[in-house]
Write a protein that holds these residues in place. Structure first.
Motif, PDB file in Angstrom:
ATOM      1  N   VAL A   8       0.885  -1.167   0.000  1.00  0.00           N
ATOM      2  CA  VAL A   8       0.000   0.000   0.000  1.00  0.00           C
ATOM      3  C   VAL A   8       0.921   1.215   0.000  1.00  0.00           C
ATOM      4  O   VAL A   8       1.859   1.298   0.819  1.00  0.00           O
ATOM      5  CB  VAL A   8      -0.919   0.030   1.241  1.00  0.00           C
ATOM      6  N   ALA A   9       0.710   2.135  -0.930  1.00  0.00           N
ATOM      7  CA  ALA A   9       1.603   3.292  -1.050  1.00  0.00           C
ATOM      8  C   ALA A   9       0.964   4.532  -0.445  1.00  0.00           C
ATOM      9  O   ALA A   9      -0.230   4.802  -0.642  1.00  0.00           O
ATOM     10  CB  ALA A   9       1.939   3.546  -2.516  1.00  0.00           C
ATOM     11  N   ALA A  28       8.600   0.409  13.366  1.00  0.00           N
ATOM     12  CA  ALA A  28       8.679  -0.461  12.178  1.00  0.00           C
ATOM     13  C   ALA A  28      10.091  -0.464  11.596  1.00  0.00           C
ATOM     14  O   ALA A  28      10.902   0.425  11.881  1.00  0.00           O
ATOM     15  CB  ALA A  28       7.694   0.039  11.109  1.00  0.00           C
ATOM     16  N   THR A  29      10.343  -1.485  10.777  1.00  0.00           N
ATOM     17  CA  THR A  29      11.603  -1.563  10.044  1.00  0.00           C
ATOM     18  C   THR A  29      11.434  -0.820   8.725  1.00  0.00           C
ATOM     19  O   THR A  29      10.530  -1.137   7.944  1.00  0.00           O
ATOM     20  CB  THR A  29      11.950  -3.043   9.763  1.00  0.00           C
ATOM     21  N   VAL A  30      12.259   0.189   8.510  1.00  0.00           N
ATOM     22  CA  VAL A  30      12.111   1.081   7.343  1.00  0.00           C
ATOM     23  C   VAL A  30      13.379   1.020   6.501  1.00  0.00           C
ATOM     24  O   VAL A  30      14.487   1.144   7.033  1.00  0.00           O
ATOM     25  CB  VAL A  30      11.858   2.528   7.825  1.00  0.00           C
ATOM     26  N   ASN A  50       2.873  -9.101   6.812  1.00  0.00           N
ATOM     27  CA  ASN A  50       2.018  -9.657   5.742  1.00  0.00           C
ATOM     28  C   ASN A  50       2.013  -8.836   4.460  1.00  0.00           C
ATOM     29  O   ASN A  50       1.382  -9.204   3.489  1.00  0.00           O
ATOM     30  CB  ASN A  50       0.579  -9.778   6.266  1.00  0.00           C
ATOM     31  N   THR A  51       2.652  -7.669   4.450  1.00  0.00           N
ATOM     32  CA  THR A  51       2.739  -6.863   3.225  1.00  0.00           C
ATOM     33  C   THR A  51       3.749  -5.738   3.482  1.00  0.00           C
ATOM     34  O   THR A  51       4.534  -5.815   4.439  1.00  0.00           O
ATOM     35  CB  THR A  51       1.353  -6.325   2.797  1.00  0.00           C
ATOM     36  N   LYS A  52       3.747  -4.744   2.617  1.00  0.00           N
ATOM     37  CA  LYS A  52       4.667  -3.614   2.790  1.00  0.00           C
ATOM     38  C   LYS A  52       3.912  -2.300   2.654  1.00  0.00           C
ATOM     39  O   LYS A  52       2.858  -2.231   1.995  1.00  0.00           O
ATOM     40  CB  LYS A  52       5.760  -3.672   1.697  1.00  0.00           C
ATOM     41  N   ILE A  53       4.467  -1.275   3.293  1.00  0.00           N
ATOM     42  CA  ILE A  53       3.984   0.083   3.062  1.00  0.00           C
ATOM     43  C   ILE A  53       5.070   0.777   2.256  1.00  0.00           C
ATOM     44  O   ILE A  53       6.252   0.712   2.607  1.00  0.00           O
ATOM     45  CB  ILE A  53       3.748   0.855   4.388  1.00  0.00           C
ATOM     46  N   GLU A  54       4.662   1.396   1.157  1.00  0.00           N
ATOM     47  CA  GLU A  54       5.617   2.137   0.321  1.00  0.00           C
ATOM     48  C   GLU A  54       5.403   3.622   0.598  1.00  0.00           C
ATOM     49  O   GLU A  54       4.311   4.154   0.354  1.00  0.00           O
ATOM     50  CB  GLU A  54       5.325   1.829  -1.164  1.00  0.00           C
ATOM     51  N   LEU A  55       6.396   4.279   1.137  1.00  0.00           N
ATOM     52  CA  LEU A  55       6.319   5.734   1.350  1.00  0.00           C
ATOM     53  C   LEU A  55       6.923   6.381   0.116  1.00  0.00           C
ATOM     54  O   LEU A  55       8.041   6.039  -0.292  1.00  0.00           O
ATOM     55  CB  LEU A  55       7.088   6.145   2.619  1.00  0.00           C
ATOM     56  N   LEU A  56       6.161   7.285  -0.490  1.00  0.00           N
ATOM     57  CA  LEU A  56       6.522   7.882  -1.791  1.00  0.00           C
ATOM     58  C   LEU A  56       6.728   9.376  -1.662  1.00  0.00           C
ATOM     59  O   LEU A  56       5.941  10.058  -0.996  1.00  0.00           O
ATOM     60  CB  LEU A  56       5.329   7.738  -2.752  1.00  0.00           C
ATOM     61  N   HIS A  57       7.753   9.895  -2.326  1.00  0.00           N
ATOM     62  CA  HIS A  57       7.950  11.346  -2.370  1.00  0.00           C
ATOM     63  C   HIS A  57       8.366  11.700  -3.792  1.00  0.00           C
ATOM     64  O   HIS A  57       9.092  10.930  -4.443  1.00  0.00           O
ATOM     65  CB  HIS A  57       9.046  11.758  -1.369  1.00  0.00           C
ATOM     66  N   PRO A  58       7.931  12.861  -4.316  1.00  0.00           N
ATOM     67  CA  PRO A  58       8.294  13.219  -5.695  1.00  0.00           C
ATOM     68  C   PRO A  58       9.808  13.294  -5.881  1.00  0.00           C
ATOM     69  O   PRO A  58      10.539  13.747  -4.985  1.00  0.00           O
ATOM     70  CB  PRO A  58       7.655  14.598  -5.899  1.00  0.00           C
ATOM     71  N   PHE A  59      10.276  12.857  -7.054  1.00  0.00           N
ATOM     72  CA  PHE A  59      11.700  12.960  -7.423  1.00  0.00           C
ATOM     73  C   PHE A  59      11.765  13.617  -8.802  1.00  0.00           C
ATOM     74  O   PHE A  59      11.107  13.160  -9.737  1.00  0.00           O
ATOM     75  CB  PHE A  59      12.349  11.570  -7.481  1.00  0.00           C
TER      76      PHE A  59
END
Ligand SMILES: CC[C@H](C(=O)O)C(=O)SCCNC(=O)CCNC(=O)[C@H](O)C(C)(C)COP(=O)(O)OP(=O)(O)OC[C@H]1O[C@@H](n2cnc3c(N)ncnc32)[C@H](O)[C@@H]1OP(=O)(O)O
Ligand SMILES: [Co+2]
Length: 134
Positions: A8-9, A28-30, A50-59
């Motif tokens: 989930v992003a 959490a482990t980041v 059970n899944t991952k979190i995707e942290l997104l920032h503009p590049f």
């Protein structure tokens, strides 16, 4: 057709602060940040059992997520990513059912080194959907 929830992003206006919150308050482990110029984002993955979190920032200048912050200045849920056994078969089935596959319709390599595609949020209950080859 869709399988596991790969991630989930969440789009974040301040990547360092979001990482500190996930590491500190949430324990959490980041992962370390990874720039993905071909996708116009910097990503960090939060590993969950059970899944991952995707942290997104503009590049870069032409990030596809830059406009997201115009409507969501504090950031927020950006997309979900489902795994599929065969991304080309999934794409062709979705296109035959009238779903809009974003970009040129050809899978690109995502943050996990696997082919990914994106489906228009307007076709999926207002949610941007990413498919990743399992
Ligand atoms: C692949 C690397 C990594 C990985 O996991 O491996 C990633 O996930 S990278 C993620 C970043 N890349 C992308 O998001 C590529 C796909 N996204 C796009 O092509 C655009 O963001 C798009 C087309 C979804 C939206 O583009 P834009 O915001 O410029 O278009 P509009 O402003 O015209 O928006 C149209 C309509 O959609 C609504 N919208 C926009 N973004 C989202 C969203 N994330 N979730 C839900 N809805 C979204 C927007 O509000 C507009 O709605 P409207 O009611 O017409 O105002
Ligand atoms: Co993603």
């Amino acid at each position: 057709m869709i399988g596991r929830l790969n991630h989930v992003a969440i789009a974040v206006p301040d990547l360092e602060a979001a990482c500190a919150t996930y590491r500190g308050a949430l324990g959490a482990t980041v992962s370390a940040p990874e720039d993905l110029p071909e996708h116009g984002v910097t990503v960090v993955f939060v590993e969950l059992p059970n899944t991952k979190i995707e942290l997104l920032h503009p590049f870069g200048e032409a990030s596809p997520i830059a406009s997201f912050f115009e409507k969501n200045p504090s950031g927020g849920m950006h997309h979900v990513c489902y795994e599929v056994e065969d991304i080309l078969a999934a794409r062709d089935r979705l296109k035959s059912e009238g779903a809009r596959v974003l970009g040129d319709g050809e899978p690109k390599i995502g943050a996990h080194g696997k082919p990914v595609l994106f489906l228009h949020p307007k076709d999926f209950a207002g949610t941007l959907v990413e498919l990743e080859q399992a």
